[in-house]
Design an enzyme around this catalytic site. Structure first.
Site, short mmCIF file in Angstrom:
data_model
loop_
_atom_site.label_atom_id
_atom_site.label_comp_id
_atom_site.label_asym_id
_atom_site.label_seq_id
_atom_site.Cartn_x
_atom_site.Cartn_y
_atom_site.Cartn_z
N PHE A 1 -22.20 30.30 -53.36
CA PHE A 1 -23.16 28.74 -53.03
C PHE A 1 -23.45 29.12 -51.65
O PHE A 1 -22.54 29.53 -50.44
CB PHE A 1 -21.99 27.69 -53.08
CG PHE A 1 -22.95 26.37 -52.92
CD1 PHE A 1 -23.71 25.96 -54.13
CD2 PHE A 1 -23.22 26.00 -51.76
CE1 PHE A 1 -24.54 24.80 -53.85
CE2 PHE A 1 -24.17 24.73 -51.62
CZ PHE A 1 -24.97 24.37 -52.72
N ASP B 1 -29.46 23.60 -48.98
CA ASP B 1 -28.43 22.42 -48.34
C ASP B 1 -27.19 22.64 -48.87
O ASP B 1 -26.78 23.16 -49.95
CB ASP B 1 -29.18 21.19 -48.68
CG ASP B 1 -28.92 20.69 -50.26
OD1 ASP B 1 -29.31 21.63 -51.02
OD2 ASP B 1 -28.04 19.89 -50.63
N LYS C 1 -30.58 34.00 -58.49
CA LYS C 1 -28.86 34.21 -58.73
C LYS C 1 -28.75 34.76 -60.14
O LYS C 1 -28.44 33.63 -61.00
CB LYS C 1 -28.03 32.89 -58.45
CG LYS C 1 -27.41 32.81 -57.22
CD LYS C 1 -26.44 31.62 -57.12
CE LYS C 1 -26.23 30.90 -55.95
NZ LYS C 1 -25.63 29.61 -56.14
N ARG D 1 -30.39 22.40 -44.06
CA ARG D 1 -31.60 23.17 -44.47
C ARG D 1 -32.30 23.84 -43.28
O ARG D 1 -33.50 24.53 -43.52
CB ARG D 1 -32.56 22.08 -44.87
CG ARG D 1 -32.07 21.48 -46.44
CD ARG D 1 -33.07 20.63 -46.93
NE ARG D 1 -32.58 19.50 -48.27
CZ ARG D 1 -32.23 19.96 -49.22
NH1 ARG D 1 -32.64 21.11 -49.69
NH2 ARG D 1 -31.99 19.04 -50.10
N GLY E 1 -35.84 21.83 -50.84
CA GLY E 1 -35.46 23.32 -50.47
C GLY E 1 -36.29 24.22 -50.22
O GLY E 1 -36.22 25.20 -49.57
N GLU F 1 -40.36 28.06 -54.50
CA GLU F 1 -38.93 27.31 -54.87
C GLU F 1 -38.00 28.11 -53.78
O GLU F 1 -38.03 29.43 -53.55
CB GLU F 1 -38.71 27.18 -56.21
CG GLU F 1 -37.22 27.02 -56.78
CD GLU F 1 -36.92 25.49 -56.23
OE1 GLU F 1 -37.00 25.07 -55.29
OE2 GLU F 1 -36.54 24.63 -57.18
N ASP F 2 -36.78 27.45 -53.65
CA ASP F 2 -35.80 28.02 -52.79
C ASP F 2 -35.15 29.16 -53.62
O ASP F 2 -34.80 30.15 -53.03
CB ASP F 2 -34.86 27.00 -51.88
CG ASP F 2 -34.29 26.15 -52.82
OD1 ASP F 2 -34.70 26.04 -54.15
OD2 ASP F 2 -33.45 25.13 -52.42
N ASP G 1 -31.60 29.25 -60.13
CA ASP G 1 -30.10 29.40 -60.39
C ASP G 1 -29.70 29.59 -61.80
O ASP G 1 -30.05 30.41 -62.34
CB ASP G 1 -29.41 28.17 -59.44
CG ASP G 1 -27.91 28.24 -59.47
OD1 ASP G 1 -27.31 29.31 -59.54
OD2 ASP G 1 -27.51 27.20 -59.55
P1 IMP Z 1 -31.41 25.48 -61.41
O1 IMP Z 1 -32.13 24.41 -61.96
O2 IMP Z 1 -30.01 25.64 -61.60
O3 IMP Z 1 -32.07 26.97 -61.26
O4 IMP Z 1 -31.47 24.98 -59.96
C1 IMP Z 1 -32.13 25.09 -58.88
C2 IMP Z 1 -31.79 24.40 -57.74
O5 IMP Z 1 -30.41 24.17 -57.27
C3 IMP Z 1 -32.29 24.89 -56.45
O6 IMP Z 1 -33.49 24.46 -56.28
C4 IMP Z 1 -31.16 24.37 -55.55
O7 IMP Z 1 -31.62 22.94 -55.07
C5 IMP Z 1 -29.98 24.14 -56.29
N1 IMP Z 1 -28.86 25.41 -55.75
C6 IMP Z 1 -28.91 26.21 -56.80
N2 IMP Z 1 -27.86 26.98 -56.01
C7 IMP Z 1 -27.92 26.82 -54.80
C8 IMP Z 1 -27.09 27.22 -53.72
O8 IMP Z 1 -26.23 28.22 -53.60
N3 IMP Z 1 -27.09 26.55 -52.70
C9 IMP Z 1 -27.90 25.45 -52.46
N4 IMP Z 1 -28.66 24.88 -53.58
C10 IMP Z 1 -28.54 25.56 -54.55
MG MG Z 2 -33.93 22.82 -54.49
#
Ligand code: IMP
Ligand code: MG
Length: 185
Positions: free
Chosen positions: A155, A162, A134, A168, A46, A102-103, A106
């Site tokens: 989302f 993605d 987020k 992407r 991402g 990082e993208d 979350d």
């Molecule tokens: P975390 O470990 O929950 O912070 O997850 C982060 C990862 O979840 C990101 O690197 C994304 O790959 C994926 N992710 C979280 N939210 C989204 C979204 O809204 N769209 C697409 N990918 C997401």
């Molecule tokens: Mg990711």
């Protein structure tokens, strides 16, 4: 896969706004690392479009490396628990100034476990640069040193993010209309 237009609820961040913000982050990082060594680490997949654009707006000479992690217990469109390294760095980060790119942050679990793992390799400094945040979904505390945009709990896809590995490449960030999206499996 459906055309993106058929699953797009709304454009959340236009391409021009993304580019402008990425340039600002690049300028900020350039200023913070004047006369310093710098290594950007992109979290695959991402982070790729963001990392490429960000890197081109950083004037400090820098290296790039890439790593991939997969989250344990992750559902199809969720992430949870701790992360496992599936592709490791080629670079020894000991004594280096590292910025993780990082993208999206979350739940925070991915970045939290990557940070914990990289700290053991004793970098000189370790910072986080995320395009999107987020905060409503946060479970693990992570310091985001450079942030593009705070977004609502929806989302999103595009500009690295993605929808089941597609889209992407889109130049904007859009919100998925989950009622219109038909997963292929
Ligand atoms: P975390 O470990 O929950 O912070 O997850 C982060 C990862 O979840 C990101 O690197 C994304 O790959 C994926 N992710 C979280 N939210 C989204 C979204 O809204 N769209 C697409 N990918 C997401
Ligand atoms: Mg990711």
């Amino acid at each position: 896969m459906q055309d993106y237009k058929d699953v797009l609820a709304e454009i959340l961040i236009e391409a021009e706004a993304l580019q402008a913000r990425v340039r600002e982050l690049g300028a900020q990082i350039s200023a913070d690392y004047v006369n310093e060594d710098l290594l950007l680490i992109c979290i695959l997949r991402g982070g790729v479009p963001f990392m490429v654009d960000l890197s081109r707006s950083i004037t400090t000479p820098h290296m790039m490396d890439f790593m991939a992690v997969s989250s344990y217990g992750a559902g199809k469109r969720e992430s949870a628990g701790s992360a496992r390294v599936t592709l490791d760095l080629q670079t020894d980060i000991r004594g280096r100034n590292v910025v993780l790119v990082e993208d999206i942050v979350d739940s925070g679990h991915t970045i939290a476990s990557v940070l914990q793992m990289l700290e053991t390799r004793q970098p000189k400094t370790l910072k986080v640069c995320a395009l999107l945040d987020k905060p409503e979904r946060r479970e693990a505390h992570v310091p985001v040193d450079y942030l593009g945009f705070t977004i609502p709990n929806k989302f999103v896809f595009g500009y690295g993010l993605d929808l089941d590995e597609y889209y992407r490449n889109l130049t904007f960030v859009g919100v998925v209309d989950l009622e219109k999206y038909k997963p292929s499996s």
